[in-house]
Motif scaffolding. Structure first.
Motif, PDB file in Angstrom:
ATOM      1  N   LEU A 131       8.366   2.292 -19.752  1.00 15.28           N
ATOM      2  CA  LEU A 131       8.034   0.962 -19.253  1.00 15.28           C
ATOM      3  C   LEU A 131       8.351   0.869 -17.768  1.00 15.28           C
ATOM      4  CD1 LEU A 131       9.329  -1.378 -22.108  1.00 15.28           C
ATOM      5  CD2 LEU A 131       6.997  -0.603 -21.677  1.00 15.28           C
ATOM      6  N   ASP A 132       7.463   0.224 -17.042  1.00 15.25           N
ATOM      7  CA  ASP A 132       7.641   0.033 -15.606  1.00 15.25           C
ATOM      8  C   ASP A 132       7.447  -1.446 -15.296  1.00 15.25           C
ATOM      9  OD1 ASP A 132       7.904   0.466 -12.900  1.00 15.25           O
ATOM     10  OD2 ASP A 132       6.627   2.244 -12.883  1.00 15.25           O
ATOM     11  N   PHE A 133       7.531  -1.799 -14.003  1.00 14.18           N
ATOM     12  CA  PHE A 133       7.366  -3.195 -13.624  1.00 14.18           C
ATOM     13  C   PHE A 133       5.989  -3.738 -13.980  1.00 14.18           C
ATOM     14  CE2 PHE A 133      11.004  -2.471 -10.734  1.00 14.18           C
ATOM     15  CZ  PHE A 133      11.755  -3.599 -11.045  1.00 14.18           C
ATOM     16  N   ASP A 134       5.019  -2.833 -14.140  1.00 16.42           N
ATOM     17  CA  ASP A 134       3.687  -3.330 -14.481  1.00 16.42           C
ATOM     18  C   ASP A 134       3.653  -3.961 -15.868  1.00 16.42           C
ATOM     19  OD1 ASP A 134       4.075  -0.925 -15.773  1.00 16.42           O
ATOM     20  OD2 ASP A 134       2.003  -0.282 -15.597  1.00 16.42           O
ATOM     21  N   TRP A 135       4.707  -3.768 -16.663  1.00 17.48           N
ATOM     22  CA  TRP A 135       4.788  -4.434 -17.966  1.00 17.48           C
ATOM     23  C   TRP A 135       4.700  -5.950 -17.807  1.00 17.48           C
ATOM     24  CZ3 TRP A 135       8.208  -8.018 -19.983  1.00 17.48           C
ATOM     25  CH2 TRP A 135       8.108  -8.268 -21.362  1.00 17.48           C
ATOM     26  N   PHE A 136       5.226  -6.463 -16.711  1.00 16.78           N
ATOM     27  CA  PHE A 136       5.253  -7.910 -16.520  1.00 16.78           C
ATOM     28  C   PHE A 136       3.853  -8.493 -16.367  1.00 16.78           C
ATOM     29  CE2 PHE A 136       9.589  -6.793 -15.332  1.00 16.78           C
ATOM     30  CZ  PHE A 136      10.300  -7.753 -16.016  1.00 16.78           C
ATOM     31  N   TYR A 137       2.936  -7.743 -15.743  1.00 18.66           N
ATOM     32  CA  TYR A 137       1.591  -8.306 -15.628  1.00 18.66           C
ATOM     33  C   TYR A 137       0.602  -7.678 -16.604  1.00 18.66           C
ATOM     34  CZ  TYR A 137       0.965  -4.360 -12.327  1.00 18.66           C
ATOM     35  OH  TYR A 137       0.929  -3.121 -11.727  1.00 18.66           O
ATOM     36  N   ASN A 146       0.817  -1.218   0.000  1.00 22.42           N
ATOM     37  CA  ASN A 146       0.000   0.000   0.000  1.00 22.42           C
ATOM     38  C   ASN A 146       0.850   1.268   0.000  1.00 22.42           C
ATOM     39  OD1 ASN A 146      -2.437  -1.406   0.029  1.00 22.42           O
ATOM     40  ND2 ASN A 146      -3.315  -0.099   1.596  1.00 22.42           N
ATOM     41  N   ALA A 147       2.101   1.140   0.418  1.00 22.94           N
ATOM     42  CA  ALA A 147       2.985   2.301   0.406  1.00 22.94           C
ATOM     43  C   ALA A 147       3.533   2.601  -0.980  1.00 22.94           C
ATOM     44  CB  ALA A 147       4.142   2.082   1.384  1.00 22.94           C
ATOM     45  N   GLY A 148       3.301   1.695  -1.930  1.00 20.92           N
ATOM     46  CA  GLY A 148       3.839   1.898  -3.280  1.00 20.92           C
ATOM     47  C   GLY A 148       5.272   1.441  -3.404  1.00 20.92           C
ATOM     48  N   ALA A 149       5.651   0.431  -2.620  1.00 22.52           N
ATOM     49  CA  ALA A 149       7.028  -0.057  -2.635  1.00 22.52           C
ATOM     50  C   ALA A 149       7.245  -1.016  -3.802  1.00 22.52           C
ATOM     51  CB  ALA A 149       7.361  -0.745  -1.307  1.00 22.52           C
ATOM     52  N   PRO A 150       8.495  -1.194  -4.214  1.00 21.19           N
ATOM     53  CA  PRO A 150       8.797  -2.098  -5.334  1.00 21.19           C
ATOM     54  C   PRO A 150       8.496  -3.535  -4.945  1.00 21.19           C
ATOM     55  CG  PRO A 150      10.799  -1.454  -4.181  1.00 21.19           C
ATOM     56  CD  PRO A 150       9.690  -0.620  -3.615  1.00 21.19           C
ATOM     57  N   PRO A 151       8.188  -4.395  -5.912  1.00 26.03           N
ATOM     58  CA  PRO A 151       8.147  -4.130  -7.352  1.00 26.03           C
ATOM     59  C   PRO A 151       6.753  -3.740  -7.869  1.00 26.03           C
ATOM     60  CG  PRO A 151       7.976  -6.463  -6.986  1.00 26.03           C
ATOM     61  CD  PRO A 151       8.079  -5.832  -5.618  1.00 26.03           C
ATOM     62  N   LEU A 152       5.834  -3.429  -6.954  1.00 26.53           N
ATOM     63  CA  LEU A 152       4.464  -3.115  -7.360  1.00 26.53           C
ATOM     64  C   LEU A 152       4.168  -1.620  -7.297  1.00 26.53           C
ATOM     65  CD1 LEU A 152       2.586  -6.079  -5.616  1.00 26.53           C
ATOM     66  CD2 LEU A 152       3.294  -5.887  -8.004  1.00 26.53           C
ATOM     67  N   SER A 153       5.214  -0.788  -7.355  1.00 30.29           N
ATOM     68  CA  SER A 153       5.014   0.662  -7.260  1.00 30.29           C
ATOM     69  C   SER A 153       4.136   1.218  -8.374  1.00 30.29           C
ATOM     70  CB  SER A 153       6.371   1.369  -7.318  1.00 30.29           C
ATOM     71  OG  SER A 153       7.256   0.857  -6.345  1.00 30.29           O
ATOM     72  N   VAL A 158       5.423   8.509  -4.802  1.00 30.81           N
ATOM     73  CA  VAL A 158       6.295   7.369  -4.478  1.00 30.81           C
ATOM     74  C   VAL A 158       7.622   7.884  -3.941  1.00 30.81           C
ATOM     75  CG1 VAL A 158       7.426   5.310  -5.381  1.00 30.81           C
ATOM     76  CG2 VAL A 158       5.185   5.977  -6.270  1.00 30.81           C
ATOM     77  N   ASN A 159       8.160   8.886  -4.591  1.00 28.87           N
ATOM     78  CA  ASN A 159       9.427   9.466  -4.169  1.00 28.87           C
ATOM     79  C   ASN A 159       9.357  10.001  -2.739  1.00 28.87           C
ATOM     80  OD1 ASN A 159      10.384  12.653  -4.135  1.00 28.87           O
ATOM     81  ND2 ASN A 159      12.049  11.230  -4.593  1.00 28.87           N
ATOM     82  N   VAL A 198      14.460  -0.086   1.066  1.00 22.93           N
ATOM     83  CA  VAL A 198      13.211   0.049   0.305  1.00 22.93           C
ATOM     84  C   VAL A 198      12.905   1.523   0.064  1.00 22.93           C
ATOM     85  CG1 VAL A 198      10.715  -0.306   0.385  1.00 22.93           C
ATOM     86  CG2 VAL A 198      12.250  -2.136   1.118  1.00 22.93           C
ATOM     87  N   GLY A 199      13.047   2.336   1.098  1.00 26.33           N
ATOM     88  CA  GLY A 199      12.762   3.758   0.966  1.00 26.33           C
ATOM     89  C   GLY A 199      13.702   4.458   0.004  1.00 26.33           C
ATOM     90  N   LEU A 200      14.992   4.154   0.067  1.00 27.64           N
ATOM     91  CA  LEU A 200      15.947   4.781  -0.848  1.00 27.64           C
ATOM     92  C   LEU A 200      15.661   4.392  -2.294  1.00 27.64           C
ATOM     93  CD1 LEU A 200      19.229   4.390   1.239  1.00 27.64           C
ATOM     94  CD2 LEU A 200      17.975   6.512   0.778  1.00 27.64           C
ATOM     95  N   TYR A 201      15.277   3.139  -2.504  1.00 25.43           N
ATOM     96  CA  TYR A 201      14.913   2.722  -3.862  1.00 25.43           C
ATOM     97  C   TYR A 201      13.718   3.531  -4.361  1.00 25.43           C
ATOM     98  CZ  TYR A 201      13.013  -0.056  -7.677  1.00 25.43           C
ATOM     99  OH  TYR A 201      12.518  -0.456  -8.897  1.00 25.43           O
ATOM    100  N   MET A 202      12.696   3.677  -3.516  1.00 23.43           N
ATOM    101  CA  MET A 202      11.497   4.407  -3.908  1.00 23.43           C
ATOM    102  C   MET A 202      11.823   5.858  -4.245  1.00 23.43           C
ATOM    103  SD  MET A 202       8.812   2.924  -1.073  1.00 23.43           S
ATOM    104  CE  MET A 202       7.466   4.000  -1.584  1.00 23.43           C
ATOM    105  N   ILE A 203      12.747   6.452  -3.492  1.00 22.06           N
ATOM    106  CA  ILE A 203      13.103   7.854  -3.721  1.00 22.06           C
ATOM    107  C   ILE A 203      13.620   8.059  -5.140  1.00 22.06           C
ATOM    108  CG2 ILE A 203      14.772   9.644  -3.101  1.00 22.06           C
ATOM    109  CD1 ILE A 203      14.540   8.632  -0.176  1.00 22.06           C
ATOM    110  N   PHE A 204      14.582   7.242  -5.533  1.00 19.99           N
ATOM    111  CA  PHE A 204      15.210   7.451  -6.846  1.00 19.99           C
ATOM    112  C   PHE A 204      14.363   6.887  -7.983  1.00 19.99           C
ATOM    113  CE2 PHE A 204      18.676   8.153  -3.941  1.00 19.99           C
ATOM    114  CZ  PHE A 204      19.287   9.268  -4.492  1.00 19.99           C
ATOM    115  N   TYR A 205      13.601   5.857  -7.701  1.00 19.91           N
ATOM    116  CA  TYR A 205      12.632   5.361  -8.675  1.00 19.91           C
ATOM    117  C   TYR A 205      11.658   6.472  -9.053  1.00 19.91           C
ATOM    118  CZ  TYR A 205       8.149   3.164  -9.915  1.00 19.91           C
ATOM    119  OH  TYR A 205       6.948   2.848 -10.506  1.00 19.91           O
TER     120      TYR A 205
END
Length: 570
Positions: free
Chosen positions: A491-497, A197-204, A274-275, A247-254
């Motif tokens: 393209l984002d991770f949602d490409w996979f689904y 629910n926080a928008g963390a990877p890989p479902l951001s 998300v950032n 997780v938080g640092l990844y979200m920031i730069f993502y």
């Protein structure tokens, strides 16, 4: 002064929402919409510290209301957001959107004041359903498709969370919502359910996929509750969980990278959510009182300035509707020069952009810096350096890119006026709060969960931040030719689904069809052979078809009885 309020304040909003369709449009509905969140806020402050009334449920006790400084902080900002969002949305004709938005806000308040995991889960799932309806309410095909992807992700998160809660209750024998460590299957599942629910990877990708498809008013409500409720439960349930730093640092730069690539103004701001949540989650992972105060204060400030930015974008969307763009202009390539005819919207949007960039004398400056200070106090140099660099990235994509391409870039010749009075009032209200909290942080610091021993306005801090923002702005305009947006797709991770997953589904479906066809073909072949055999036996002159004499039938019966007797005796 605290009173003995035991009725969940969130239910005032959630249940009161269903009276909205009964209200005739006009002063009665307007008064009701504005009064309901204020009543809920008064009730939040009327709840005494500690657990309220408990109700038996199986072998456990449900505690729907439990208050302390942290829950009161989030309950306050959620109800304040519901009030400002309602003021902004007074012109919204889709009453089902407003009903869903109030149920959504009320559920967020319910989570903030929940004293047990069962209550958290119930309100958590109501939030998922209500927010889906808010997206549906836009009434477009893209909104419907995005809402389907949105609800599938959140139902998955709900299932994971429920599995974790059940396993946790079986382990500890209690449903109390207290601090945990992700050192078991149960608590790891709860943590995963929260960070989805926080928008963390890989479902951001669910967030920038769905939020911009809502209406001009719906996106404002969506920006405030789901991710910040996740921040609340992470502060409450997993303070100091080290994995959250990464997780938080990844979200920031993502969020920074994708926002810089984006052309849609509301998708820029969605990636920015998300950032910004990444900063909060990093602070939760650090886990000290300074960092947790910073995460809570930044969540409070973020709800205000992010709503302000999306109100500004929604006003542009609302006022640029025409025959060519029936839903309004949303892409940066279609906008520009609006400062000439929408000056108030431009000023409010710029204040929000400065606040999200942590510009001194704005709310973002006095909240985000506490997280960086928490990292410095713990000698987490790697995290501190990344947080500092990220502050420059935020200024690039939200502090400059959004207002520049929407209001100041090459004039497109469109001259929409500022929006109606209520939308202007909501923007001015939140713009005022952005500056007020930035200049006078004391009232916010006073309601944080831990005592605050921090002074944001030191000479070194102000000068360092101004230098950082100045050089970030210089880099933006030097690289402006590279910043110009084109009609591209990222393209984002949602490409996979959405693409790869659908391709696998089509292959699996074709294979299943072939197997099914082969199965029914075999059944038909066997059935036909059986029919031919039966017809052969029952034909007029066949063994079973002709007439037998009584003596022959008696002999057959005797033989069968003899065979049965032998088999039975053996």
């Amino acid at each position: 002064m605290m009173t003995d309020v035991t009725f969940p304040p969130g239910l005032v909003l959630a249940l009161g929402a269903f009276l909205l369709p009964l209200m005739p449009k006009g002063w009665m509905r307007t008064s009701y919409m504005l009064a309901l969140p204020l009543l809920a806020m008064a009730m939040v402050w009327g709840v005494a510290d500690g657990p309220g009334a408990a109700y038996p449920f199986l072998e456990y006790e449900i505690v729907p209301v439990q208050a302390d400084a942290l829950s009161r902080l989030f309950g306050t900002i959620f109800t304040l957001m519901a009030f400002a969002g309602a003021l902004y949305a007074l012109n919204q004709d889709k009453i089902h959107e407003l009903t869903a938005a109030y149920a959504y806000a009320g559920s967020a308040v319910g989570v903030a004041l929940a004293g047990d995991l069962i209550t958290v889960f119930v309100f958590w799932e109501i939030m998922a359903v209500a927010s889906t309806v808010v997206i549906w309410s836009a009434g477009t095909d893209s909104a419907y498709k995005a809402s389907m992807r949105y609800v599938m992700v959140h139902l998955l998160g709900g299932v994971v969370l429920m599995v974790g809660i059940v396993a946790h209750v079986m382990e500890v024998g209690s449903i109390a919502f207290t601090a945990m460590e992700a050192n078991s299957f149960a608590t790891a599942m709860i943590l995963i359910g929260f960070i989805i629910n926080a928008g963390a990877p890989p479902l951001s990708a669910w967030l920038p996929d769905a939020y911009p498809e809502a209406s001009w008013s719906g996106t404002v409500f969506l920006s405030a509750f789901t991710t910040k409720t996740a921040v609340y439960v992470l502060i409450r349930g997993f303070p100091g969980e080290e994995i959250l730093v990464y997780v938080g640092l990844y979200m920031i730069f993502y969020g920074i990278i994708y926002a810089l690539l984006e052309n849609d103004m509301r998708r820029i701001l969605a990636y920015s959510i998300v950032n910004q949540v990444g900063f909060m989650i990093t602070g939760i992972g650090i886990g000290t009182e300074m960092a947790l105060n910073g995460a809570a204060a930044h969540a409070f400030a973020h709800i205000i300035y992010k709503a302000l930015l999306l109100m500004s974008a929604g006003s542009v969307l609302y006022m640029t509707r025409d025959e060519e763009f029936p839903d309004g202009r949303r892409k940066c390539t279609d906008l520009g020069g609006l400062f000439q005819s929408m000056p108030l919207t431009m000023v409010c949007g710029t204040i929000g952009a400065l606040a999200i960039s942590s510009f001194p004398w704005t709310s973002g400056f006095i909240s985000k810096s506490m997280i960086s200070q928490g990292a410095a106090n713990e000698h987490m140099m790697f995290a501190w350096l990344l947080l500092t660099a990220a502050s420059a990235g935020v200024f690039l994509h939200a502090g400059i890119k959004f207002p520049w391409f929407v209001f100041f870039q090459k004039d497109r010749g469109i001259r929409p006026p500022d929006p109606p009075w209520n939308m202007r009032a909501a923007m001015v209200f939140f713009a005022f709060l952005c500056i007020f909290l930035g200049v006078m942080p004391g009232p916010l610091y006073a309601i944080l969960p831990f005592p605050v021993n921090y002074e944001p306005y030191t000479g070194a801090h102000v000068v360092n931040m101004l230098e950082l923002l100045l050089f970030s702005g210089f880099a933006f305009f030097v690289l402006l030719p590279l910043m110009k947006r084109t009609l591209t797709l990222t393209l984002d991770f949602d490409w996979f689904y959405r693409t790869f997953g659908m391709a696998l589904f089509r292959v699996a479906k074709a294979f299943a069809v072939r197997i099914t066809d082969a199965y029914w073909k075999a059944i038909k072949t066997v059935s036909a052979a059986g029919s031919m055999f039966g017809e052969g036996l029952t034909a007029e002159y066949a063994v079973l078809g002709r007439t037998w004499s009584s003596g022959t039938m008696g002999l057959v019966v005797m033989v069968l009885l003899a065979v049965f007797l032998v088999v039975y005796l053996l």
